[in-house]
Design a protein around this motif. Structure first.
Motif, PDB file in Angstrom:
ATOM      1  N   ILE A  50       9.612  11.391  -4.301  1.00  0.00           N
ATOM      2  CA  ILE A  50       8.854  11.039  -5.498  1.00  0.00           C
ATOM      3  C   ILE A  50       9.317   9.710  -6.086  1.00  0.00           C
ATOM      4  CG2 ILE A  50       8.193  11.789  -7.810  1.00  0.00           C
ATOM      5  CD1 ILE A  50       7.024  13.438  -5.449  1.00  0.00           C
ATOM      6  N   ASN A  51      10.612   9.406  -5.992  1.00  0.00           N
ATOM      7  CA  ASN A  51      11.126   8.159  -6.561  1.00  0.00           C
ATOM      8  C   ASN A  51      10.485   6.916  -5.946  1.00  0.00           C
ATOM      9  OD1 ASN A  51      12.884   9.028  -8.567  1.00  0.00           O
ATOM     10  ND2 ASN A  51      14.581   9.328  -7.137  1.00  0.00           N
ATOM     11  N   VAL A  52      10.018   7.034  -4.701  1.00  0.00           N
ATOM     12  CA  VAL A  52       9.354   5.908  -4.052  1.00  0.00           C
ATOM     13  C   VAL A  52       8.107   5.484  -4.835  1.00  0.00           C
ATOM     14  CG1 VAL A  52       8.150   5.163  -1.937  1.00  0.00           C
ATOM     15  CG2 VAL A  52      10.228   6.557  -1.772  1.00  0.00           C
ATOM     16  N   LEU A  53       7.523   6.436  -5.564  1.00  0.00           N
ATOM     17  CA  LEU A  53       6.231   6.198  -6.222  1.00  0.00           C
ATOM     18  C   LEU A  53       6.353   5.692  -7.658  1.00  0.00           C
ATOM     19  CD1 LEU A  53       4.344   9.351  -4.931  1.00  0.00           C
ATOM     20  CD2 LEU A  53       4.404   7.061  -3.941  1.00  0.00           C
ATOM     21  N   ARG A  54       7.549   5.430  -8.128  1.00  0.00           N
ATOM     22  CA  ARG A  54       7.719   4.980  -9.512  1.00  0.00           C
ATOM     23  C   ARG A  54       6.904   3.728  -9.840  1.00  0.00           C
ATOM     24  NH1 ARG A  54      14.034   5.900 -11.390  1.00  0.00           N
ATOM     25  NH2 ARG A  54      13.901   8.167 -11.615  1.00  0.00           N
ATOM     26  N   PRO A  55       6.799   2.753  -8.923  1.00  0.00           N
ATOM     27  CA  PRO A  55       6.010   1.561  -9.263  1.00  0.00           C
ATOM     28  C   PRO A  55       4.511   1.845  -9.436  1.00  0.00           C
ATOM     29  CG  PRO A  55       7.524   1.105  -7.446  1.00  0.00           C
ATOM     30  CD  PRO A  55       7.509   2.583  -7.640  1.00  0.00           C
ATOM     31  N   TYR A  56       4.081   3.039  -9.045  1.00  0.00           N
ATOM     32  CA  TYR A  56       2.646   3.345  -9.067  1.00  0.00           C
ATOM     33  C   TYR A  56       2.312   4.422 -10.095  1.00  0.00           C
ATOM     34  CZ  TYR A  56       3.464   1.064  -4.615  1.00  0.00           C
ATOM     35  OH  TYR A  56       3.882   0.177  -3.644  1.00  0.00           O
ATOM     36  N   ALA A  57       3.180   4.586 -11.089  1.00  0.00           N
ATOM     37  CA  ALA A  57       3.004   5.660 -12.076  1.00  0.00           C
ATOM     38  C   ALA A  57       1.652   5.594 -12.766  1.00  0.00           C
ATOM     39  CB  ALA A  57       4.129   5.602 -13.115  1.00  0.00           C
ATOM     40  N   ALA A  58       1.158   4.392 -13.026  1.00  0.00           N
ATOM     41  CA  ALA A  58      -0.108   4.245 -13.743  1.00  0.00           C
ATOM     42  C   ALA A  58      -1.310   4.624 -12.892  1.00  0.00           C
ATOM     43  CB  ALA A  58      -0.259   2.796 -14.227  1.00  0.00           C
ATOM     44  N   GLU A  59      -1.090   4.784 -11.600  1.00  0.00           N
ATOM     45  CA  GLU A  59      -2.192   5.085 -10.690  1.00  0.00           C
ATOM     46  C   GLU A  59      -2.234   6.541 -10.249  1.00  0.00           C
ATOM     47  OE1 GLU A  59      -2.710   2.026  -7.573  1.00  0.00           O
ATOM     48  OE2 GLU A  59      -1.058   0.987  -8.571  1.00  0.00           O
ATOM     49  N   ILE A  60      -1.273   7.353 -10.745  1.00  0.00           N
ATOM     50  CA  ILE A  60      -1.173   8.740 -10.300  1.00  0.00           C
ATOM     51  C   ILE A  60      -1.316   9.695 -11.471  1.00  0.00           C
ATOM     52  CG2 ILE A  60       0.234  10.457  -9.089  1.00  0.00           C
ATOM     53  CD1 ILE A  60       1.784   8.118  -7.841  1.00  0.00           C
ATOM     54  N   SER A  61      -2.152  10.698 -11.291  1.00  0.00           N
ATOM     55  CA  SER A  61      -2.251  11.816 -12.222  1.00  0.00           C
ATOM     56  C   SER A  61      -1.688  13.037 -11.497  1.00  0.00           C
ATOM     57  CB  SER A  61      -3.708  12.048 -12.626  1.00  0.00           C
ATOM     58  OG  SER A  61      -3.820  13.208 -13.427  1.00  0.00           O
ATOM     59  N   TRP A  62      -0.514  13.510 -11.934  1.00  0.00           N
ATOM     60  CA  TRP A  62       0.175  14.595 -11.233  1.00  0.00           C
ATOM     61  C   TRP A  62      -0.285  15.966 -11.722  1.00  0.00           C
ATOM     62  CZ3 TRP A  62       3.134  14.009  -7.030  1.00  0.00           C
ATOM     63  CH2 TRP A  62       3.716  12.763  -6.785  1.00  0.00           C
ATOM     64  N   LEU A  63      -0.480  16.866 -10.773  1.00  0.00           N
ATOM     65  CA  LEU A  63      -0.672  18.292 -11.035  1.00  0.00           C
ATOM     66  C   LEU A  63       0.514  19.016 -10.419  1.00  0.00           C
ATOM     67  CD1 LEU A  63      -4.380  18.553  -9.814  1.00  0.00           C
ATOM     68  CD2 LEU A  63      -3.616  18.255 -12.179  1.00  0.00           C
ATOM     69  N   THR A  64       0.993  20.068 -11.063  1.00  0.00           N
ATOM     70  CA  THR A  64       2.152  20.748 -10.495  1.00  0.00           C
ATOM     71  C   THR A  64       2.268  22.160 -11.039  1.00  0.00           C
ATOM     72  OG1 THR A  64       4.504  20.447  -9.969  1.00  0.00           O
ATOM     73  CG2 THR A  64       3.835  20.024 -12.245  1.00  0.00           C
ATOM     74  N   ALA A  65       3.314  22.858 -10.555  1.00  0.00           N
ATOM     75  CA  ALA A  65       3.670  24.182 -11.049  1.00  0.00           C
ATOM     76  C   ALA A  65       4.859  24.047 -11.983  1.00  0.00           C
ATOM     77  CB  ALA A  65       4.003  25.114  -9.883  1.00  0.00           C
ATOM     78  N   ALA A  66       5.019  25.007 -12.863  1.00  0.00           N
ATOM     79  CA  ALA A  66       6.048  24.929 -13.894  1.00  0.00           C
ATOM     80  C   ALA A  66       7.459  25.002 -13.321  1.00  0.00           C
ATOM     81  CB  ALA A  66       5.843  26.045 -14.913  1.00  0.00           C
ATOM     82  N   GLY A  67       8.402  24.430 -14.052  1.00  0.00           N
ATOM     83  CA  GLY A  67       9.827  24.556 -13.744  1.00  0.00           C
ATOM     84  C   GLY A  67      10.234  23.977 -12.409  1.00  0.00           C
ATOM     85  N   ALA A  68      11.063  24.738 -11.699  1.00  0.00           N
ATOM     86  CA  ALA A  68      11.640  24.265 -10.440  1.00  0.00           C
ATOM     87  C   ALA A  68      10.613  24.127  -9.328  1.00  0.00           C
ATOM     88  CB  ALA A  68      12.752  25.218  -9.988  1.00  0.00           C
ATOM     89  N   MET A  69       9.416  24.650  -9.527  1.00  0.00           N
ATOM     90  CA  MET A  69       8.378  24.533  -8.494  1.00  0.00           C
ATOM     91  C   MET A  69       7.671  23.173  -8.514  1.00  0.00           C
ATOM     92  SD  MET A  69       6.560  28.286  -8.271  1.00  0.00           S
ATOM     93  CE  MET A  69       5.558  27.744  -6.873  1.00  0.00           C
ATOM     94  N   GLY A  70       8.146  22.260  -9.366  1.00  0.00           N
ATOM     95  CA  GLY A  70       7.569  20.917  -9.365  1.00  0.00           C
ATOM     96  C   GLY A  70       7.745  20.162 -10.663  1.00  0.00           C
ATOM     97  N   GLU A  71       7.517  20.815 -11.778  1.00  0.00           N
ATOM     98  CA  GLU A  71       7.564  20.150 -13.086  1.00  0.00           C
ATOM     99  C   GLU A  71       8.919  19.487 -13.338  1.00  0.00           C
ATOM    100  OE1 GLU A  71       6.812  21.310 -17.810  1.00  0.00           O
ATOM    101  OE2 GLU A  71       7.405  22.851 -16.356  1.00  0.00           O
TER     102      GLU A  71
END
Length: 376
Positions: A50-71
């Motif tokens: 995920i750290n590779v994508l830091r320069p593209y934060a404005a271009e990504i809308s993240w969906l995830t699961a709560a807690g340790a499953m992604g959030e």
């Protein structure tokens, strides 16, 4: 343009690897691994991607699961995310939670699903997804036979980066494979295909499906074994990795072998069998001269990070690159079609230290120079 990327992590993936359990499926195995001192690694490996994508934060809308499953991972990496699934027991999520999260991602109109785990996690994603959406797997488990995973966590991030930049346009179908863990722990590989999913068609970063089975050319394996045995030094410690090529050395020595584990020998006698990472560290600290005898995974070319997590970064550094004895038949090397060997130790710095050319023993007094590459 905003990319709706969904992330789901199996927090317990890879838990059993360093303690020699050869998998992490099931609550009993998970409990046993924790009792033996295993530490989760899926979150750390997910961060590498995920750290590779830091320069593209404005271009990504993240969906995830709560807690340790992604959030938690996305927050740690500095990203905001929309939580679309909450496990009933946040500290003890299971396969059904991965499947429910994937279904929530589909309903939330994700463009692509990223998941971290092993072959069991890939099966759970595939069970809900099939070919509806493209996926990128972050390798974090013990068993990584499936072709839906990137070669390393950082490589997974690079695949996503290229997608966001519009550099990758083609998709290909990749098999989802898994093995019987109980049979695996008894030294038998029973692989089964569970379906396929769509992955970016970039061979530089996505791994091939593992080629299983025992080497058929017994004469070549005997020649390789004879060469290694002849070179063994008195009183030195030899860490014997997993796989049928290394098993041929143990067979030639007439010693019992853990086909899918790590054994230790000294003076051509068995010192310890099916050892864990911590046991290896203790043994290495007691010996001044030590060597590692390993092979590569057929079809993939991985040396470290696939089913041999007992060989931790600390263990590998203690042995040293110069004392690694890599074995493979020329047939296995040829099957890589010119692709470099891969290292995925979980320590990017060590991966780079291991990169470069390495001599592979391919017969009796016969070696081939092959490139080893860390994926940035």
């Amino acid at each position: 343009m905003m990319f709706r990327i969904a992330l789901v992590i199996n927090p317990f993936a890879g838990l059993g690897g360093s303690v020699g359990l050869k998998g992490s499926d099931g609550l009993q195995t998970r409990s046993e691994a924790l009792a033996k001192g295993a530490t989760p690694r899926a979150l750390e490996r997910s961060c590498q991607a995920i750290n590779v994508l830091r320069p593209y934060a404005a271009e990504i809308s993240w969906l995830t699961a709560a807690g340790a499953m992604g959030e938690s991972t996305l927050k740690k990496c500095g990203f905001e995310a929309e939580v679309v699934y909450q496990a009933q027991r946040a500290d003890d999520s299971g396969a059904e939670d991965t499947q429910r999260a994937v279904q929530a991602f589909i309903e939330a109109k994700a463009d692509l699903i990223v998941f971290a785990g092993g072959d069991g996690t890939a099966r759970d994603v595939c069970a809900q997804l099939r070919e509806q959406l493209p996926v990128v797997g972050i390798p974090a488990g013990v068993k990584i036979h499936s072709g839906v995973y990137a070669v390393t966590p950082t490589a997974a991030g690079r695949v996503l980066e290229q997608l966001i930049k519009g550099e990758l346009t083609t998709l290909r179908s990749a098999d989802v494979m898994d093995i019987d863990e109980d049979a695996f722990r008894q030294g038998t590989v029973k692989a089964r295909r569970y379906g396929e999913m769509q992955v970016p068609g970039e061979l530089e970063y996505m791994q091939a499906v593992k080629m299983g089975g025992k080497e058929s050319d017994e004469l070549v394996l005997t020649d390789i074994a004879d060469d290694i045995i002849e070179s063994m030094r008195p009183d030195a410690l030899y860490i014997m990795g997993s796989g049928s090529t290394v098993a041929a050395v143990m067979e030639q020595l007439n010693l019992p072998n853990t086909l899918l584990g790590v054994d230790v020998i000294r003076n051509q006698e068995l010192l310890a069998q099916d050892v864990t990472a911590s046991e290896l560290e203790d043994l290495l600290s007691q010996h001044s001269e030590k060597y590692l005898v390993i092979t590569l995974i057929g079809g993939q070319g991985h040396i470290f990070g696939r089913g041999n997590q007992q060989l931790s970064p600390r263990v590998i550094r203690e042995i040293g690159r110069d004392n690694i004895r890599l074995l493979a038949t020329k047939t296995k090397l040829k099957a890589l079609s010119g692709r470099p060997l891969r290292v995925d130790t979980g320590d990017p710095g060590l991966d780079h230290e291991l990169s470069g050319f390495i001599a592979v023993t391919t017969g009796y007094h016969d070696q081939t120079m092959v490139a080893v590459k860390a994926v940035d």
